[in-house]
Design a protein around this motif. Structure first.
Motif, PDB file in Angstrom:
ATOM      1  N   ARG A 115      42.269  36.666  29.313  1.00 24.10           N
ATOM      2  CA  ARG A 115      41.466  36.314  30.544  1.00 24.10           C
ATOM      3  C   ARG A 115      42.355  35.374  31.194  1.00 24.10           C
ATOM      4  N   VAL A 116      41.866  35.445  32.476  1.00 25.63           N
ATOM      5  CA  VAL A 116      42.669  34.485  33.521  1.00 25.63           C
ATOM      6  C   VAL A 116      41.777  33.824  34.617  1.00 25.63           C
ATOM      7  N   ILE A 117      41.744  32.813  34.836  1.00 23.39           N
ATOM      8  CA  ILE A 117      40.962  32.037  35.818  1.00 23.39           C
ATOM      9  C   ILE A 117      42.210  31.710  37.001  1.00 23.39           C
ATOM     10  N   GLY A 118      41.885  32.429  38.173  1.00 24.56           N
ATOM     11  CA  GLY A 118      42.996  32.216  39.359  1.00 24.56           C
ATOM     12  C   GLY A 118      41.967  31.305  40.202  1.00 24.56           C
ATOM     13  N   VAL A 119      42.671  30.279  40.750  1.00 20.21           N
ATOM     14  CA  VAL A 119      42.345  29.304  41.729  1.00 20.21           C
ATOM     15  C   VAL A 119      43.106  29.130  42.872  1.00 20.21           C
ATOM     16  N   ALA A 120      42.459  29.627  43.897  1.00 22.50           N
ATOM     17  CA  ALA A 120      43.075  29.637  45.426  1.00 22.50           C
ATOM     18  C   ALA A 120      42.815  28.407  46.167  1.00 22.50           C
ATOM     19  N   PRO A 121      43.801  27.714  46.663  1.00 21.95           N
ATOM     20  CA  PRO A 121      43.474  26.346  47.528  1.00 21.95           C
ATOM     21  C   PRO A 121      42.795  26.967  48.897  1.00 21.95           C
ATOM     22  N   THR A 122      42.800  28.042  49.278  1.00 26.16           N
ATOM     23  CA  THR A 122      42.113  28.366  50.477  1.00 26.16           C
ATOM     24  C   THR A 122      41.747  29.683  50.464  1.00 26.16           C
ATOM     25  N   PRO A 123      40.867  30.289  51.240  1.00 29.25           N
ATOM     26  CA  PRO A 123      40.285  31.561  50.991  1.00 29.25           C
ATOM     27  C   PRO A 123      41.418  32.605  51.326  1.00 29.25           C
ATOM     28  N   GLU A 124      42.230  32.355  52.168  1.00 25.95           N
ATOM     29  CA  GLU A 124      43.289  33.148  52.648  1.00 25.95           C
ATOM     30  C   GLU A 124      44.383  33.210  51.690  1.00 25.95           C
ATOM     31  N   ALA A 125      44.711  32.084  50.983  1.00 26.00           N
ATOM     32  CA  ALA A 125      45.555  32.209  49.855  1.00 26.00           C
ATOM     33  C   ALA A 125      45.083  33.070  48.538  1.00 26.00           C
ATOM     34  N   GLY A 126      43.925  33.350  48.450  1.00 29.43           N
ATOM     35  CA  GLY A 126      43.320  34.075  47.334  1.00 29.43           C
ATOM     36  C   GLY A 126      43.284  35.508  47.596  1.00 29.43           C
ATOM     37  N   PHE A 127      43.949  36.102  48.507  1.00 25.51           N
ATOM     38  CA  PHE A 127      44.120  37.500  48.773  1.00 25.51           C
ATOM     39  C   PHE A 127      44.684  38.317  47.585  1.00 25.51           C
ATOM     40  N   GLY A 128      45.691  37.984  47.290  1.00 26.73           N
ATOM     41  CA  GLY A 128      46.498  38.732  46.145  1.00 26.73           C
ATOM     42  C   GLY A 128      45.533  38.414  44.900  1.00 26.73           C
ATOM     43  N   LEU A 129      45.093  37.317  44.598  1.00 30.73           N
ATOM     44  CA  LEU A 129      44.038  37.223  43.476  1.00 30.73           C
ATOM     45  C   LEU A 129      42.887  37.808  43.265  1.00 30.73           C
ATOM     46  N   VAL A 130      42.416  37.974  44.515  1.00 28.87           N
ATOM     47  CA  VAL A 130      40.973  38.913  44.864  1.00 28.87           C
ATOM     48  C   VAL A 130      41.438  40.528  44.303  1.00 28.87           C
ATOM     49  N   LEU A 131      42.735  40.874  44.766  1.00 27.78           N
ATOM     50  CA  LEU A 131      42.677  42.184  44.576  1.00 27.78           C
ATOM     51  C   LEU A 131      43.101  42.358  43.143  1.00 27.78           C
ATOM     52  N   ALA A 132      43.638  41.279  42.507  1.00 28.07           N
ATOM     53  CA  ALA A 132      43.973  41.591  41.007  1.00 28.07           C
ATOM     54  C   ALA A 132      42.627  41.476  40.147  1.00 28.07           C
ATOM     55  N   CYS A 133      41.724  40.771  40.629  1.00 28.73           N
ATOM     56  CA  CYS A 133      40.489  40.736  40.003  1.00 28.73           C
ATOM     57  C   CYS A 133      39.730  41.971  40.257  1.00 28.73           C
ATOM     58  N   THR A 134      39.835  42.770  41.113  1.00 28.21           N
ATOM     59  CA  THR A 134      39.307  43.913  41.344  1.00 28.21           C
ATOM     60  C   THR A 134      39.854  44.971  40.399  1.00 28.21           C
ATOM     61  N   ILE A 135      41.164  45.002  40.091  1.00 30.00           N
ATOM     62  CA  ILE A 135      41.589  45.823  39.177  1.00 30.00           C
ATOM     63  C   ILE A 135      41.383  45.551  37.653  1.00 30.00           C
ATOM     64  N   ARG A 136      41.465  44.266  37.594  1.00 33.69           N
ATOM     65  CA  ARG A 136      41.092  43.673  36.154  1.00 33.69           C
ATOM     66  C   ARG A 136      39.737  43.087  36.005  1.00 33.69           C
ATOM     67  N   LYS A 137      38.547  43.953  36.329  1.00 34.07           N
ATOM     68  CA  LYS A 137      37.276  43.347  36.273  1.00 34.07           C
ATOM     69  C   LYS A 137      37.233  42.926  34.870  1.00 34.07           C
ATOM     70  N   GLY A 138      36.532  41.922  34.707  1.00 36.23           N
ATOM     71  CA  GLY A 138      36.103  41.561  33.456  1.00 36.23           C
ATOM     72  C   GLY A 138      37.078  40.556  32.713  1.00 36.23           C
ATOM     73  N   ARG A 139      38.351  40.781  33.128  1.00 31.66           N
ATOM     74  CA  ARG A 139      39.394  39.955  32.604  1.00 31.66           C
ATOM     75  C   ARG A 139      39.783  38.649  33.391  1.00 31.66           C
ATOM     76  N   MET A 140      39.323  38.768  34.696  1.00 35.92           N
ATOM     77  CA  MET A 140      40.055  37.597  35.845  1.00 35.92           C
ATOM     78  C   MET A 140      38.571  37.125  36.266  1.00 35.92           C
ATOM     79  N   ARG A 141      38.630  35.954  36.759  1.00 34.28           N
ATOM     80  CA  ARG A 141      37.631  35.197  37.421  1.00 34.28           C
ATOM     81  C   ARG A 141      38.471  34.386  38.558  1.00 34.28           C
ATOM     82  N   LEU A 142      37.844  34.152  39.740  1.00 39.80           N
ATOM     83  CA  LEU A 142      38.488  33.581  40.766  1.00 39.80           C
ATOM     84  C   LEU A 142      37.698  32.246  41.213  1.00 39.80           C
ATOM     85  N   ILE A 143      38.188  31.364  41.595  1.00 35.55           N
ATOM     86  CA  ILE A 143      37.738  30.079  42.023  1.00 35.55           C
ATOM     87  C   ILE A 143      38.209  29.821  43.451  1.00 35.55           C
ATOM     88  N   VAL A 144      37.526  29.577  44.607  1.00 28.35           N
ATOM     89  CA  VAL A 144      38.335  29.415  45.702  1.00 28.35           C
ATOM     90  C   VAL A 144      37.647  28.071  46.419  1.00 28.35           C
TER      91      VAL A 144
END
Length: 170
Positions: free
Chosen positions: A24-53
């Motif tokens: 499991r992974v928790i991705g942390v984005a310092p700004t919303p626009e910086a989190g775009f790649g992470l949110v795409l990965a979260c969409t593919i790996r549902k349940g394995r990733m969480r995103l904090i922005v």
């Protein structure tokens, strides 16, 4: 500028996918626009990733003011909204950025306001006012902060008060 952002999004996306294969992974984005790649990965790996922005401001409006580009403004606004609505936790720094996140569709229960800590407050020393009139600017030295306007205004002030000073801390 855009190429840098796209390359960063791709790197974040690929790194997050790779990391999520191991657990499991928790991705942390310092700004919303910086989190775009992470949110795409979260969409593919549902349940394995969480995103904090973290929300520190409204980047889209900065682009509109600084570059006066409506299409960049619309694109960044869409990216900010896309990322924030999909984040598991949104951490704005103040009431303004909290309301900004809510305006983008973030549910209030996903928001925790966390202001920037002020580490120097306990050691700050109050000094007397200077003998001459003084204007202090404290902030990032970016166009949207208006320092260029302050510099023009100081010329007018110094015509009336030649001893006036301008201090810039940025």
């Amino acid at each position: 500028m855009w190429l840098d952002a796209v390359l960063a999004w791709m790197a974040h996306f690929l790194d997050a996918l790779k990391a999520s294969q191991r657990g499991r992974v928790i991705g942390v984005a310092p700004t919303p626009e910086a989190g775009f790649g992470l949110v795409l990965a979260c969409t593919i790996r549902k349940g394995r990733m969480r995103l904090i922005v973290r929300v520190q401001g409204h980047t889209a409006s900065k682009v509109l003011f600084v570059h006066q580009s409506k299409w960049r403004f619309k694109l960044l606004q869409w990216i900010e909204s896309f990322v924030l609505r999909r984040a598991d936790l949104v951490i704005p720094m103040c009431t303004f950025t909290r309301e900004l996140a809510i305006g983008y569709g973030v549910r209030p229960e996903k928001i925790v306001v966390l202001p920037f800590p002020v580490r120097w407050a306990d050691s700050a020393i109050v000094t007397p006012l200077p003998p001459r009139p003084c204007v202090l600017f404290a902030g990032r030295l970016e166009k949207e902060k208006g320092v260029h306007i302050l510099l023009e205004a100081m010329r007018i002030v110094q015509d009336q008060l030649p001893s006036a000073e301008l201090l810039i801390a940025g």
